[in-house]
Motif scaffolding. Structure first.
Motif, short mmCIF file in Angstrom:
data_model
loop_
_atom_site.label_atom_id
_atom_site.label_comp_id
_atom_site.label_asym_id
_atom_site.label_seq_id
_atom_site.Cartn_x
_atom_site.Cartn_y
_atom_site.Cartn_z
N THR A 1 0.83 -1.20 0.00
CA THR A 1 0.00 0.00 0.00
C THR A 1 0.87 1.25 0.00
O THR A 1 0.60 2.21 -0.72
CB THR A 1 -0.95 -0.01 1.21
N PHE A 2 1.93 1.24 0.81
CA PHE A 2 2.86 2.37 0.83
C PHE A 2 3.43 2.61 -0.57
O PHE A 2 3.49 3.76 -1.03
CB PHE A 2 4.00 2.13 1.82
N LEU A 3 3.87 1.55 -1.24
CA LEU A 3 4.46 1.71 -2.57
C LEU A 3 3.45 2.29 -3.57
O LEU A 3 3.81 3.13 -4.40
CB LEU A 3 5.01 0.37 -3.07
N ALA A 4 2.20 1.86 -3.48
CA ALA A 4 1.16 2.40 -4.37
C ALA A 4 0.94 3.89 -4.12
O ALA A 4 0.81 4.68 -5.06
CB ALA A 4 -0.14 1.62 -4.20
N ILE A 5 0.90 4.28 -2.84
CA ILE A 5 0.72 5.69 -2.50
C ILE A 5 1.94 6.49 -2.93
O ILE A 5 1.82 7.60 -3.47
CB ILE A 5 0.43 5.85 -0.99
N ALA A 6 3.13 5.95 -2.72
CA ALA A 6 4.36 6.63 -3.13
C ALA A 6 4.38 6.84 -4.64
O ALA A 6 4.83 7.89 -5.12
CB ALA A 6 5.58 5.84 -2.67
N ASP A 7 3.88 5.85 -5.40
CA ASP A 7 3.77 6.01 -6.86
C ASP A 7 2.80 7.15 -7.18
O ASP A 7 3.09 8.00 -8.03
CB ASP A 7 3.27 4.72 -7.51
N LEU A 8 1.65 7.16 -6.52
CA LEU A 8 0.65 8.21 -6.75
C LEU A 8 1.22 9.59 -6.45
O LEU A 8 1.00 10.54 -7.19
CB LEU A 8 -0.59 7.95 -5.89
N TRP A 9 1.96 9.70 -5.35
CA TRP A 9 2.53 10.99 -4.95
C TRP A 9 3.77 11.36 -5.77
O TRP A 9 4.27 12.46 -5.68
CB TRP A 9 2.91 10.96 -3.48
N GLY A 10 4.28 10.42 -6.56
CA GLY A 10 5.46 10.69 -7.38
C GLY A 10 6.75 10.80 -6.57
O GLY A 10 7.63 11.59 -6.92
N LEU A 11 6.88 10.00 -5.53
CA LEU A 11 8.07 10.05 -4.68
C LEU A 11 9.24 9.35 -5.35
O LEU A 11 9.09 8.28 -5.94
CB LEU A 11 7.81 9.39 -3.33
N SER A 12 10.40 9.95 -5.23
CA SER A 12 11.62 9.32 -5.73
C SER A 12 12.02 8.19 -4.77
O SER A 12 11.48 8.07 -3.67
CB SER A 12 12.76 10.35 -5.79
N GLU A 13 12.97 7.38 -5.20
CA GLU A 13 13.45 6.31 -4.31
C GLU A 13 14.00 6.89 -3.01
O GLU A 13 13.73 6.37 -1.93
CB GLU A 13 14.52 5.49 -5.01
N GLU A 14 14.76 7.96 -3.11
CA GLU A 14 15.33 8.58 -1.91
C GLU A 14 14.23 9.08 -0.97
O GLU A 14 14.31 8.90 0.24
CB GLU A 14 16.26 9.74 -2.30
N GLN A 15 13.19 9.69 -1.52
CA GLN A 15 12.08 10.17 -0.70
C GLN A 15 11.36 9.00 -0.04
O GLN A 15 10.98 9.08 1.13
CB GLN A 15 11.10 10.98 -1.54
N ARG A 16 11.17 7.93 -0.77
CA ARG A 16 10.53 6.74 -0.20
C ARG A 16 11.33 6.20 0.98
O ARG A 16 10.78 5.85 2.02
CB ARG A 16 10.36 5.65 -1.26
N ARG A 17 12.64 6.13 0.80
CA ARG A 17 13.49 5.63 1.87
C ARG A 17 13.47 6.57 3.07
O ARG A 17 13.46 6.12 4.21
CB ARG A 17 14.92 5.43 1.36
N LEU A 18 13.44 7.89 2.83
CA LEU A 18 13.35 8.85 3.93
C LEU A 18 12.06 8.67 4.71
O LEU A 18 12.06 8.70 5.94
CB LEU A 18 13.46 10.28 3.40
#
Length: 190
Positions: free
Chosen positions: A54-71
């Protein structure tokens, strides 16, 4: 019972999460203590892979970079993050730390708040990316606080959106801008 509404991913009843401990009954002086057994690895394991997907799907929707996802997730090593993502996408066994689950829970709460307060997902994402005048954001986009790497940043945005859902300050939207306050002439007695 609730865990005080702080972390909805962990806020399940015994019917929803079998064998999950809840807030313990009051001790003799009337205080309630937290029964930490609800954070056991078996319960965290059951929530980890679905939470990560679910987090990955939301991160995709928000357009987060890999670094932002890790943060957002507390800055795990790059290889650890990719392992979590791969395992979750393959519906494998995964047990995340409580800190990571709390962070994912905050993201879910932020996403839910955005979907309630905005008519479309696009508007919610725009709100995250637009500079905001509320003191907590300091004129910067809320996404900056979400991706600052701290749990406090995530929770501050979550609390702001929860307050907005409850009617506390939120910047005006199109409907609010065109609203004309009622006057005594608008009140009709029959």
């Amino acid at each position: 019972m609730s865990n005080f509404g702080l972390y909805p991913i962990l806020d399940k009843t015994e019917d929803e999460v079998p064998h999950a401990a809840q807030v313990a009954p009051p001790v003799p002086d009337g205080r309630r203590i937290l029964d930490v057994s609800r954070f056991e690895p078996t319960i965290r394991r059951r929530m980890s892979a679905p939470g990560m997907r679910t987090f990955l799907a939301i991160a995709d929707l928000w357009g987060l970079s890999e670094e932002q996802r890790r943060l957002v997730l507390g800055l795990p090593a790059r290889s650890t993050f990719h392992n979590w993502a791969r395992t979750a996408r393959e519906h494998g066994e995964l047990t995340l730390d409580l800190d990571v689950l709390i962070r994912i829970s905050a993201v879910l709460g932020i996403h839910q708040g955005l979907m309630i307060l905005h008519e479309t997902e696009r508007e919610g994402v725009e709100w995250l990316r637009r500079p905001h005048g509320a003191a907590v954001f300091g004129g910067k986009p809320p996404l900056d606080l979400v991706t600052c790497g701290t749990q406090d940043g995530l929770m501050a945005v979550r609390r702001f959106l929860d307050a907005a859902r409850g009617g506390i300050y939120m910047e005006p939207n199109e409907t609010d801008r065109d609203f004309r306050p009622y006057t005594d002439a608008d009140i009709v007695f029959r």
